[in-house]
Enzyme design. Structure first.
Site, PDB file in Angstrom:
ATOM      1  N   HIS A 173       0.888  -1.224   0.017  1.00 51.82           N
ATOM      2  CA  HIS A 173      -0.145   0.046  -0.077  1.00 51.82           C
ATOM      3  C   HIS A 173       0.867   1.447  -0.239  1.00 51.82           C
ATOM      4  CE1 HIS A 173      -2.678   3.062   1.478  1.00 51.82           C
ATOM      5  NE2 HIS A 173      -3.663   2.370   0.844  1.00 51.82           N
ATOM      6  N   SER A 188      -9.720   7.951  -3.072  1.00 52.04           N
ATOM      7  CA  SER A 188     -10.672   8.926  -2.821  1.00 52.04           C
ATOM      8  C   SER A 188     -11.990   8.344  -3.749  1.00 52.04           C
ATOM      9  CB  SER A 188     -10.421  10.277  -3.402  1.00 52.04           C
ATOM     10  OG  SER A 188      -9.695  10.735  -2.384  1.00 52.04           O
ATOM     11  N   GLU A 237      -3.674   2.361  -7.113  1.00 49.50           N
ATOM     12  CA  GLU A 237      -4.079   3.524  -6.241  1.00 49.50           C
ATOM     13  C   GLU A 237      -3.018   4.590  -6.310  1.00 49.50           C
ATOM     14  OE1 GLU A 237      -6.410   1.786  -2.701  1.00 49.50           O
ATOM     15  OE2 GLU A 237      -4.230   1.748  -2.026  1.00 49.50           O
ATOM     16  N   GLY A 270      -6.439   9.650   0.317  1.00 48.10           N
ATOM     17  CA  GLY A 270      -6.796  10.243   1.545  1.00 48.10           C
ATOM     18  C   GLY A 270      -7.375  11.597   1.530  1.00 48.10           C
TER      19      GLY A 270
HETATM   20  P1  13P Z   1      -9.258   6.624   0.528  1.00 50.74           P
HETATM   21  O1  13P Z   1     -10.516   6.057  -0.313  1.00 50.74           O
HETATM   22  O2  13P Z   1      -9.690   7.167   1.867  1.00 50.74           O
HETATM   23  O3  13P Z   1      -8.533   7.696  -0.315  1.00 50.74           O
HETATM   24  O4  13P Z   1      -8.112   5.473   0.595  1.00 50.74           O
HETATM   25  C1  13P Z   1      -8.143   4.876  -0.163  1.00 50.74           C
HETATM   26  C2  13P Z   1      -7.056   3.668   0.201  1.00 50.74           C
HETATM   27  O5  13P Z   1      -6.040   3.899   0.712  1.00 50.74           O
HETATM   28  C3  13P Z   1      -7.650   2.144   0.086  1.00 50.74           C
HETATM   29  O6  13P Z   1      -6.294   1.059   0.129  1.00 50.74           O
END
Ligand code: 13P
Length: 264
Positions: free
Chosen positions: A97, A216, A169, A175
């Site tokens: 991650h 997001s 991601e 975040g």
């Molecule tokens: P957000 O959806 O809060 O941006 O986080 C995504 C995430 O890190 C999933 O692993």
């Protein structure tokens, strides 16, 4: 599309009691949805895994660990082995991650050892990849993704869609400060990922690996993203942490992917 992959990583937020009530509520609210069309998963804190397993119906919800050590056992203080994850009810290992790579210094080589170890132990490796804002700015996004895949999957025999999932991601999208990728931008990157997986593992196996978008995702953009040809699922943080809100998002995604007549 045969089924959609929808899941959440609760990061370092929900503790034991919160996780238990969350998974109970999520199972209750989504119990009527056909699991042959929906792969629903929750990746809680390690300390809540065993309790989550006891409170969630395994037929409705899969559980995963947010990280995993790269050996079955050994002198690795603070790490959790694949055997320990399996013992607690996890069937997925989330690896690489962006918060582990960019905040905690995890490298592609470390991630690679973890992927190999997870698959060897029968876990589904959920490999997370994504470019930073600077890399995007410099037009390097596709190269970064190819590199993370080639390094992270080095020496992995062609996996089935049960052994490996890939989550795209972008670091800049994740975040509180993140800006979600547009569906067109995400689709372009997913195409690159698919092409690279086919190069690495051949047409048949490379095409089977589920690709999830994360960063997001929210109730407004989820439906547009999931309709993209190369997006098979969504990996969600904040917008999934309230069970009723997540259940609504899941329903709206299923409604567009499988219009009512096919859900009956
Ligand atoms: P957000 O959806 O809060 O941006 O986080 C995504 C995430 O890190 C999933 O692993």
């Amino acid at each position: 599309m045969e089924k959609v992959y929808l899941g959440t990583n609760t990061k370092m937020y929900k503790g034991l009691a919160d996780t238990v009530s969350y998974v109970e509520e999520l199972c209750r609210l989504t119990a009527d949805l056909p699991r042959e069309k929906l792969e629903l998963f929750v990746i809680p804190s390690f300390i809540a895994l065993d309790a989550a397993r006891k409170s969630a119906d395994q037929k409705l919800l899969r559980l995963g660990g947010q990280n995993m050590g790269w050996a079955e056992e050994g002198p690795y203080t603070g790490e959790i082995s694949p055997r320990m994850l399996l013992e607690c009810g996890a069937t997925i290992a989330e690896l690489g991650h962006s918060e582990r790579r960019h905040v905690l210094g995890e490298t592609d080589e470390m991630v690679n050892r973890k992927v190999l170890c997870a698959v060897e132990h029968g876990l589904t490796a959920l490999l997370c990849i994504g470019e930073t804002a600077e890399e995007k700015e410099k037009g390097l996004a596709d190269e970064v993704l190819q590199m993370q895949l080639k390094r992270g999957l080095y020496q992995l025999p062609p996996p089935t869609g049960e052994q490996l999932w890939v989550a795209y991601e972008p670091v800049w999208a994740i975040g509180e400060q993140g800006v979600p990728a547009t569906k067109e931008y995400a689709e372009e990157r997913h195409r690159t990922i698919r092409r690279t997986l086919v190069q690495l593992f051949g047409e048949e196996r490379g095409a089977q690996i589920p690709l999830l978008y994360g960063g997001s995702v929210n109730p407004e953009n989820a439906v547009g993203l999931i309709q993209m040809e190369h997006i098979d699922g969504l990996f969600i943080g904040r917008s999934a942490w309230d069970a009723p809100r997540f259940s609504q998002l899941i329903r709206s995604v299923l409604d567009v992917c499988f219009p009512k007549e096919t859900m009956l």
